[in-house]
Scaffold this motif. Structure first.
Motif, PDB file in Angstrom:
ATOM      1  N   GLU A 221     -14.669  -0.024  50.725  1.00 19.03           N
ATOM      2  CA  GLU A 221     -14.868   1.026  49.723  1.00 19.03           C
ATOM      3  C   GLU A 221     -14.410   0.555  48.347  1.00 19.03           C
ATOM      4  N   GLN A 222     -13.254  -0.085  48.313  1.00 18.35           N
ATOM      5  CA  GLN A 222     -12.693  -0.522  47.037  1.00 18.35           C
ATOM      6  C   GLN A 222     -13.476  -1.686  46.425  1.00 18.35           C
ATOM      7  N   LEU A 223     -14.175  -2.437  47.269  1.00 14.80           N
ATOM      8  CA  LEU A 223     -14.962  -3.564  46.794  1.00 14.80           C
ATOM      9  C   LEU A 223     -16.400  -3.181  46.465  1.00 14.80           C
ATOM     10  N   GLY A 224     -16.749  -1.921  46.687  1.00 14.04           N
ATOM     11  CA  GLY A 224     -18.108  -1.469  46.419  1.00 14.04           C
ATOM     12  C   GLY A 224     -19.090  -1.823  47.518  1.00 14.04           C
ATOM     13  N   ALA A 225     -18.579  -2.026  48.725  1.00 21.91           N
ATOM     14  CA  ALA A 225     -19.457  -2.367  49.846  1.00 21.91           C
ATOM     15  C   ALA A 225     -20.217  -1.139  50.330  1.00 21.91           C
ATOM     16  N   SER A 226     -21.344  -1.396  50.976  1.00 19.13           N
ATOM     17  CA  SER A 226     -22.129  -0.325  51.590  1.00 19.13           C
ATOM     18  C   SER A 226     -21.543  -0.008  52.965  1.00 19.13           C
ATOM     19  N   LEU A 227     -21.342   1.269  53.231  1.00 18.55           N
ATOM     20  CA  LEU A 227     -20.828   1.732  54.520  1.00 18.55           C
ATOM     21  C   LEU A 227     -21.906   2.559  55.202  1.00 18.55           C
ATOM     22  N   LYS A 228     -22.134   2.293  56.476  1.00 19.05           N
ATOM     23  CA  LYS A 228     -23.205   3.000  57.174  1.00 19.05           C
ATOM     24  C   LYS A 228     -22.735   3.486  58.556  1.00 19.05           C
ATOM     25  N   ASP A 229     -23.329   4.616  58.971  1.00 20.06           N
ATOM     26  CA  ASP A 229     -23.173   5.157  60.327  1.00 20.06           C
ATOM     27  C   ASP A 229     -21.716   5.404  60.701  1.00 20.06           C
TER      28      ASP A 229
ATOM     29  N   ASP B 278     -23.247  -5.001  49.296  1.00 16.08           N
ATOM     30  CA  ASP B 278     -22.661  -3.991  48.418  1.00 16.08           C
ATOM     31  C   ASP B 278     -23.570  -2.766  48.385  1.00 16.08           C
ATOM     32  N   ASP B 279     -23.157  -1.742  47.631  1.00 17.42           N
ATOM     33  CA  ASP B 279     -23.910  -0.481  47.655  1.00 17.42           C
ATOM     34  C   ASP B 279     -25.195  -0.524  46.838  1.00 17.42           C
ATOM     35  N   THR B 280     -25.525  -1.697  46.286  1.00 21.62           N
ATOM     36  CA  THR B 280     -26.819  -1.852  45.619  1.00 21.62           C
ATOM     37  C   THR B 280     -27.782  -2.705  46.444  1.00 21.62           C
ATOM     38  N   GLY B 281     -27.311  -3.186  47.585  1.00 12.96           N
ATOM     39  CA  GLY B 281     -28.142  -4.019  48.442  1.00 12.96           C
ATOM     40  C   GLY B 281     -27.928  -5.505  48.269  1.00 12.96           C
ATOM     41  N   GLY B 282     -27.082  -5.903  47.335  1.00  9.13           N
ATOM     42  CA  GLY B 282     -26.763  -7.308  47.165  1.00  9.13           C
ATOM     43  C   GLY B 282     -25.637  -7.731  48.098  1.00  9.13           C
ATOM     44  N   VAL B 283     -25.413  -9.040  48.230  1.00 14.12           N
ATOM     45  CA  VAL B 283     -24.335  -9.516  49.099  1.00 14.12           C
ATOM     46  C   VAL B 283     -23.073  -9.731  48.274  1.00 14.12           C
ATOM     47  N   LEU B 284     -21.933  -9.367  48.855  1.00  6.37           N
ATOM     48  CA  LEU B 284     -20.655  -9.695  48.234  1.00  6.37           C
ATOM     49  C   LEU B 284     -20.451 -11.209  48.340  1.00  6.37           C
ATOM     50  N   PRO B 285     -19.818 -11.815  47.366  1.00  6.33           N
ATOM     51  CA  PRO B 285     -19.828 -13.284  47.257  1.00  6.33           C
ATOM     52  C   PRO B 285     -19.353 -14.057  48.482  1.00  6.33           C
ATOM     53  N   ASN B 286     -18.241 -13.661  49.077  1.00  4.00           N
ATOM     54  CA  ASN B 286     -17.666 -14.500  50.143  1.00  4.00           C
ATOM     55  C   ASN B 286     -16.996 -13.678  51.233  1.00  4.00           C
ATOM     56  N   LEU B 287     -17.525 -12.480  51.497  1.00  6.62           N
ATOM     57  CA  LEU B 287     -16.957 -11.592  52.509  1.00  6.62           C
ATOM     58  C   LEU B 287     -17.941 -11.402  53.653  1.00  6.62           C
ATOM     59  N   LEU B 288     -17.458 -11.585  54.869  1.00  4.71           N
ATOM     60  CA  LEU B 288     -18.261 -11.363  56.073  1.00  4.71           C
ATOM     61  C   LEU B 288     -17.549 -10.364  56.977  1.00  4.71           C
ATOM     62  N   ALA B 289     -18.309  -9.758  57.879  1.00  2.27           N
ATOM     63  CA  ALA B 289     -17.740  -8.824  58.841  1.00  2.27           C
ATOM     64  C   ALA B 289     -18.558  -8.858  60.121  1.00  2.27           C
TER      65      ALA B 289
END
Length: 469
Positions: free
Chosen positions: A241-249, A414-425
């Motif tokens: 959330e703090q990094l602007g990532a997209s959260l789903k489901d 991220d919440d715009t559909g782009g990838v965060l630079p170096n974060l995986l999950a």
């Protein structure tokens, strides 16, 4: 806790590693094995004194399609069929690219773990879990997640993977472009260390152990017994959330309608798939037990006293003795045996007439071939015969299925559909393939994502480090 500090460039950390993995459950360990094999230096941080994660509390069953284990016993399966089964169960709510990737990569990851890292997988035979079109569950011989975790830890040790235990990650650091530069972890004595990284992989599961988040996203399970790892506090979600990532489901979860309580032992859904039933304290059935064990949790919790009885016979009992969890239930005398329905009704304080009506209806349905009011049919050869067995169960929350939205390679969006630079999950930290609620969970979805996406994400991280932007 779970704070992201922005505007922090690389440098100034106590020490640094190319790849840091948060979480040493099955997901983190498989990711570490994959990255280590590619020649990447890494460290795994685990909040517990001994790694176990949610995997250790599971049955350890991992679905995979087209494996040599299936071929050896004549099981015909394919990635396409597996993907179809997953999407049918979740109502086509999951990302098809993720579903297809998991299905296509499942056999390769399972065989790689078996052949390269000596994980003693074998195929579960004798019944199909709800929604699966082929026997595709792979497990270790004792059929427990604890054994699977032990095998993965041995593999990690043999591979020379460094795991720092008692290491609770509290803070992440990112530069102004959203690139993770490092983190802080705290140990039980209160000491804190900072660790720089080039790439970060979150394998720290979901939020099932965080009561406030459960209340927010899963109000129907707020009072349910939580049968998952207490460390599942939603750290990945809050960092995201703090990094602007997209959260789903975030309303998706895996429940289970067959947890013996006491002694809080998981009773395999093979009971139902072999012909068993669930009744409430009156002796009435209340659902289609073949619908799926995840959604069954809420149905059990809706019954008087929030308990139900699994009823089955000695044919099923003999099959269940292959499962260590069932052996544990037997050891605690949770399994009750009765020579007749009369004895059962008396001992369990059920209405005998109601119980007899339940069994009479099943016999009539088997003879007519019709389905009951819940949509279940009964085969004559599976009808229960004395002596009968019974075990009291409740519904439980096992783990959440929503989280950080990722690419098929495990990179966080991220919440715009782009990838965060170096974060995986991967695993429970990421959005799963179970749709938006509890009804979309196909048996094994959790470990499918943990094991298979864990391996994929580990390889993605290695490729990113080998060819930095």
């Amino acid at each position: 806790m779970s704070t992201v500090h922005t505007g922090v460039e690389s440098g100034g950390f106590d020490f640094s590693m190319p790849l840091v993995i948060v979480g040493a459950g099955a997901c983190g360990l498989v990711a570490a094995l994959a990255a280590k094999e590619a020649g990447i230096e890494l460290v795994v941080l685990e909040r517990d004194a001994f790694p176990r994660g949610s995997t250790s509390m599971s049955s350890g069953f991992v679905p995979a399609a087209g494996t040599r284990f299936q071929t050896a016993v004549g099981v015909v399966d394919s990635a396409e069929l597996m993907a179809t089964d997953i999407q049918k169960k979740n109502g086509h709510e999951a990302d098809p690219a993720i579903v297809n990737t998991l299905a296509e990569q499942s056999a390769g990851i399972i065989e790689w773990l078996a052949d390269r890292h000596n994980i003693p997988f074998e195929l579960v035979q004798g019944f199909l879990y709800p929604g699966h079109s082929a026997e595709r569950m792979h497990c270790t011989p004792r059929r427990t997640g604890e054994e699977l975790m032990g095998a993965l830890l041995t593999a990690a040790e043999n591979a020379g993977i460094d795991i720092i235990t008692d290491a609770l990650v509290t803070d992440l650091y990112a530069n102004t472009e959203g690139r993770i530069t490092g983190l802080t972890y705290e140990q039980p004595d209160g000491s804190r260390e900072t660790l720089g990284c080039d790439t970060l992989l979150l394998a720290c599961n979901g939020y099932g152990g965080n009561q406030s988040l459960v209340k927010q996203y899963l109000p129907q399970m707020e009072r349910a017994l939580y049968y998952g790892h207490e460390g599942n506090q939603g750290d990945a979600i809050r960092w995201g959330e703090q990094l602007g990532a997209s959260l789903k489901d975030l309303g998706a979860f895996q429940g289970h309608g067959s947890l013996a309580d006491p002694p809080q032992t998981l009773i395999s859904w093979a009971v139902m798939m072999q012909g068993g039933i669930q009744v409430n304290i009156h002796g009435e059935r209340f659902s289609n037990e073949h619908g799926g064990y995840s959604e069954q949790a809420a149905k059990v919790l809706a019954q008087p006293t929030q308990y139900a009885w699994n009823l089955y016979d000695h044919r099923i009992h003999d099959y269940l003795t292959r499962f260590e969890d069932y052996q544990n239930a037997m050891a605690t005398r949770s399994v009750k045996t009765f020579d007749s329905l009369e004895d059962m009704a008396h001992a369990l304080t059920m209405d005998l007439a109601v119980l007899e009506s339940t069994f009479s209806e099943m016999a009539s349905l088997a003879e007519s071939g019709q389905s009951d009011r819940f949509g279940r049919t009964f085969a004559a050869q599976d009808l229960l015969k004395p002596p009968y067995c019974a075990i009291r169960v409740t519904g439980a929350l096992f783990h959440t299925q929503g989280g950080l939205e990722i690419t098929p390679g495990g990179r966080v969006l991220d919440d715009t559909g782009g990838v965060l630079p170096n974060l995986l999950a991967a695993g429970g930290a990421a959005r799963g393939v179970s749709g938006s609620n509890d009804t979309g969970y196909l048996s094994g979805n959790g470990l499918l994502h943990a094991i298979v996406m864990g391996g994929i994400a580990g390889r993605t991280a290695a490729a990113m480090l080998a060819d930095p932007p």
